[in-house]
Design a protein around this motif. Structure first.
Motif, PDB file in Angstrom:
ATOM      1  N   MET A  95       0.752  -1.157   0.063  1.00  0.00           N
ATOM      2  CA  MET A  95       0.166  -0.028   0.094  1.00  0.00           C
ATOM      3  C   MET A  95       0.869   1.345   0.086  1.00  0.00           C
ATOM      4  O   MET A  95       1.723   1.446   0.839  1.00  0.00           O
ATOM      5  N   PRO A  96       0.785   2.063  -1.065  1.00  0.00           N
ATOM      6  CA  PRO A  96       1.379   3.216  -0.995  1.00  0.00           C
ATOM      7  C   PRO A  96       1.208   4.318   0.236  1.00  0.00           C
ATOM      8  O   PRO A  96       0.293   4.197   0.779  1.00  0.00           O
ATOM      9  N   GLY A  97       2.358   4.856   0.619  1.00  0.00           N
ATOM     10  CA  GLY A  97       2.340   5.538   1.805  1.00  0.00           C
ATOM     11  C   GLY A  97       3.462   6.092   2.205  1.00  0.00           C
ATOM     12  O   GLY A  97       4.414   5.855   1.634  1.00  0.00           O
ATOM     13  N   GLY A  98       3.629   7.182   3.016  1.00  0.00           N
ATOM     14  CA  GLY A  98       4.774   7.575   3.683  1.00  0.00           C
ATOM     15  C   GLY A  98       5.374   8.740   2.787  1.00  0.00           C
ATOM     16  O   GLY A  98       6.570   9.112   3.180  1.00  0.00           O
ATOM     17  N   LEU A  99       4.536   9.519   2.046  1.00  0.00           N
ATOM     18  CA  LEU A  99       4.979  10.660   1.593  1.00  0.00           C
ATOM     19  C   LEU A  99       5.122  11.839   2.645  1.00  0.00           C
ATOM     20  O   LEU A  99       4.332  12.010   3.389  1.00  0.00           O
ATOM     21  N   ARG A 100       6.256  12.558   2.436  1.00  0.00           N
ATOM     22  CA  ARG A 100       6.445  13.674   3.156  1.00  0.00           C
ATOM     23  C   ARG A 100       5.181  14.834   3.149  1.00  0.00           C
ATOM     24  O   ARG A 100       4.885  15.095   2.016  1.00  0.00           O
ATOM     25  N   SER A 150       9.663  13.359  -2.607  1.00  0.00           N
ATOM     26  CA  SER A 150      10.251  12.455  -1.837  1.00  0.00           C
ATOM     27  C   SER A 150       9.534  11.657  -0.753  1.00  0.00           C
ATOM     28  O   SER A 150       8.405  11.945  -0.752  1.00  0.00           O
ATOM     29  N   CYS A 151       9.869  10.588  -0.340  1.00  0.00           N
ATOM     30  CA  CYS A 151       9.096   9.648   0.736  1.00  0.00           C
ATOM     31  C   CYS A 151       9.786   9.858   1.948  1.00  0.00           C
ATOM     32  O   CYS A 151      11.123   9.625   2.182  1.00  0.00           O
ATOM     33  N   GLY A 152       9.055   9.762   2.947  1.00  0.00           N
ATOM     34  CA  GLY A 152       9.534   9.917   4.435  1.00  0.00           C
ATOM     35  C   GLY A 152       9.756   8.546   4.776  1.00  0.00           C
ATOM     36  O   GLY A 152       9.636   7.675   4.483  1.00  0.00           O
ATOM     37  N   ALA A 173      14.011   9.636  -2.358  1.00  0.00           N
ATOM     38  CA  ALA A 173      13.539  10.546  -3.358  1.00  0.00           C
ATOM     39  C   ALA A 173      12.571   9.707  -4.442  1.00  0.00           C
ATOM     40  O   ALA A 173      12.887   8.671  -4.666  1.00  0.00           O
ATOM     41  N   VAL A 174      11.741  10.394  -4.984  1.00  0.00           N
ATOM     42  CA  VAL A 174      10.837   9.926  -6.013  1.00  0.00           C
ATOM     43  C   VAL A 174      11.527   9.367  -7.044  1.00  0.00           C
ATOM     44  O   VAL A 174      12.608   9.791  -7.673  1.00  0.00           O
ATOM     45  N   GLY A 175      11.375   7.922  -7.358  1.00  0.00           N
ATOM     46  CA  GLY A 175      11.943   7.199  -8.408  1.00  0.00           C
ATOM     47  C   GLY A 175      13.046   6.290  -7.862  1.00  0.00           C
ATOM     48  O   GLY A 175      13.681   5.632  -8.432  1.00  0.00           O
ATOM     49  N   GLU A 176      13.504   6.623  -6.734  1.00  0.00           N
ATOM     50  CA  GLU A 176      14.631   6.068  -5.997  1.00  0.00           C
ATOM     51  C   GLU A 176      14.081   4.281  -5.674  1.00  0.00           C
ATOM     52  O   GLU A 176      12.929   4.296  -5.005  1.00  0.00           O
ATOM     53  N   VAL A 177      14.907   3.214  -5.754  1.00  0.00           N
ATOM     54  CA  VAL A 177      14.633   2.114  -5.389  1.00  0.00           C
ATOM     55  C   VAL A 177      15.353   1.863  -4.174  1.00  0.00           C
ATOM     56  O   VAL A 177      16.758   2.108  -4.021  1.00  0.00           O
ATOM     57  N   VAL A 178      14.836   1.451  -3.020  1.00  0.00           N
ATOM     58  CA  VAL A 178      15.514   1.146  -1.815  1.00  0.00           C
ATOM     59  C   VAL A 178      15.499  -0.100  -1.523  1.00  0.00           C
ATOM     60  O   VAL A 178      14.434  -1.054  -1.502  1.00  0.00           O
ATOM     61  N   VAL A 179      16.683  -0.630  -1.288  1.00  0.00           N
ATOM     62  CA  VAL A 179      16.843  -2.068  -0.957  1.00  0.00           C
ATOM     63  C   VAL A 179      17.411  -2.329   0.321  1.00  0.00           C
ATOM     64  O   VAL A 179      18.426  -1.838   0.756  1.00  0.00           O
ATOM     65  N   MET A 180      16.642  -3.069   1.058  1.00  0.00           N
ATOM     66  CA  MET A 180      17.010  -3.258   2.472  1.00  0.00           C
ATOM     67  C   MET A 180      17.329  -4.930   2.865  1.00  0.00           C
ATOM     68  O   MET A 180      16.565  -5.521   2.411  1.00  0.00           O
ATOM     69  N   PRO A 181      18.308  -5.145   3.611  1.00  0.00           N
ATOM     70  CA  PRO A 181      18.354  -6.588   4.148  1.00  0.00           C
ATOM     71  C   PRO A 181      17.305  -7.041   4.976  1.00  0.00           C
ATOM     72  O   PRO A 181      16.673  -6.327   5.641  1.00  0.00           O
ATOM     73  N   SER A 184       5.786   8.985  -6.757  1.00  0.00           N
ATOM     74  CA  SER A 184       5.006  10.154  -6.458  1.00  0.00           C
ATOM     75  C   SER A 184       3.579  10.050  -5.528  1.00  0.00           C
ATOM     76  O   SER A 184       3.223  11.130  -4.868  1.00  0.00           O
ATOM     77  N   GLN A 185       3.281   8.846  -5.547  1.00  0.00           N
ATOM     78  CA  GLN A 185       2.220   8.439  -4.524  1.00  0.00           C
ATOM     79  C   GLN A 185       2.491   8.146  -3.307  1.00  0.00           C
ATOM     80  O   GLN A 185       1.824   7.603  -2.202  1.00  0.00           O
TER      81      GLN A 185
END
Length: 406
Positions: free
Chosen positions: A1-6, A12-14, A27-35, A56-57
């Motif tokens: 579910m999209p969420g976390g927009l500042r 950007s996403c917070g 930032a919008v368009g950034e792919v975040v990879v977490m272990p 952007s959503q």
């Protein structure tokens, strides 16, 4: 579910906490990879990664879709219910251990503080070690209450200052305890190696090592956490790259103490087999050798087993060694350094006999002349003089400091 927009921003996403992982701002368009979180090692043979895209959503759905799929959950691993039971047992075990240690250490501190004849450098060091164990037990209880009972559940957003302060205190107490174990090893090694040394001068160095060095490292860790990793309650230290600020000094203290322990054993056996050692000296060194072997838990020898392995190596055995067995260290220390100490036992017996004599004389005076004996001298004063066998300025002798550990 999209969420976390500042709020007020669409570029950007917070930071977002999804109840399992803390996702950093992006930032919008950034792919975040977490272990995958570290606790998945209990259910999986290998850890993978989870991914989210900042749109952007807001934050897009995680990929792979579930943590079970992404983190390689092994259906043949130990069931969750058994894992929960195991960790509950570990928590109960170290709670019992710290409780027993707290009671025994408090009693030992009272004994060493009250009896002035027991005041010497050796016992001062023991008292500081006892205090570090007491502080460690209290810090563990405070940490458990805050993390498990106070509802500090959001590991991503900034938690309360009190929660972070409790974790700083907890880490300081743990490190100070390890450093005072190191001081015990340094002091015993110095007694065997150095013939004459200024105990007062060395004592202040021991204070700096035991309480000062941990203050430096914990202060550095706190400043780094505030400026670069100020998430949650600072309890997820295993997943933080700044964890080495705490772990490295503790690992070094464990290694140095283990080396000192080996050196002490080598010196003792050399002295025991030396042809120049007389019979009395052999007996003394035999007692010290026995005492040193009994002090293996206090030297932290069991910590060396896992000190330099990865955090996920034999995690169940590691938890039992470090949490459960480690919680009884204070209890063992109080027994060996205080309750089984020959000087302490002799002083307690002397005080007990004197109390009985005074009680007997007090009841006997009801039926006899209260103040004057046959030679005109106060009888109770004579008893006091007989029971007082050492001068007021007496300090622990060097031989007793060396050979009355048990």
């Amino acid at each position: 579910m999209p969420g976390g927009l500042r709020p007020g921003q669409s570029d950007s996403c917070g930071r977002m906490w999804d109840n399992i992982t803390c996702w950093p701002s992006a930032a919008v368009g950034e792919v975040v990879v977490m272990p995958c979180p570290m606790y998945f090692i209990f259910f999986s043979s290998s850890l993978g990664n989870v991914t989210r895209n900042c749109t952007s959503q807001g934050w897009a759905d995680m990929y792979p879709a579930t943590y079970v799929a992404a983190c390689g959950y092994d259906t043949n691993s130990t069931p969750v219910e058994e894992q929960t039971t195991f960790y509950g047992t570990v928590k109960t075990g170290y709670t019992i251990g710290h409780s027993l240690s707290l009671i025994a250490l408090t009693a030992a501190m009272i004994i060493l503080c009250l009896f002035r004849k027991l005041h010497c450098t050796r016992n001062y060091i023991h008292m500081h070690l006892f205090m570090s164990f007491i502080m460690r037990a209290i810090a563990v209880f405070i940490k458990d209450v805050i993390l498990f009972e106070s509802g500090e559940s959001d590991h991503c957003s900034s938690s309360s200052v009190g929660c972070k302060a409790a974790m700083v205190f907890f880490q300081y107490c743990i490190m100070a305890n390890f450093f005072w174990l190191l001081v015990e090893g340094l002091y015993l090694h110095t007694l065997l190696v150095v013939s004459f040394f200024s105990e007062r001068k060395y004592f202040w160095w021991y204070i700096l090592i035991g309480w000062g060095a941990p203050s430096v490292f914990i202060t550095a860790w706190t400043l780094v956490k505030v400026h670069y990793d100020n998430f949650g309650c600072w309890e997820d230290i295993g997943e933080s790259r700044y964890w080495l600020i705490i772990r490295a000094p503790i690992a070094v203290s464990i290694l140095v103490n283990f080396i000192l322990f080996v050196c002490i054993i080598r010196i003792l056996f050399q002295k025991l087999h030396s042809p120049d050692v007389g019979r009395n000296e052999t007996s003394q060194y035999s007692r010290l050798a026995k005492s040193t072997l009994l002090l293996i838990p206090l030297f932290g020898v069991h910590y060396i087993v896992f000190a330099f392995f990865p955090d996920n190596f034999k995690i169940e055995i590691k938890l039992v060694f470090e949490l459960v067995l480690g919680s009884f260290q204070g209890f063992v220390g109080a027994v060996l350094y205080c309750f089984l100490n020959g000087e302490v036992q002799a002083e307690l017996k002397r005080k007990w006999r004197r109390w009985h004599l005074e009680r007997f004389l007090g009841s006997d005076m009801k039926y006899h002349h209260p103040s004057v004996g046959s030679n005109g001298t106060n009888f109770s004063t004579q008893i006091s003089m007989l029971t007082k066998y050492s001068p007021k300025t007496r300090r622990c002798s060097s031989s007793q400091a060396d050979f009355s550990l048990v």
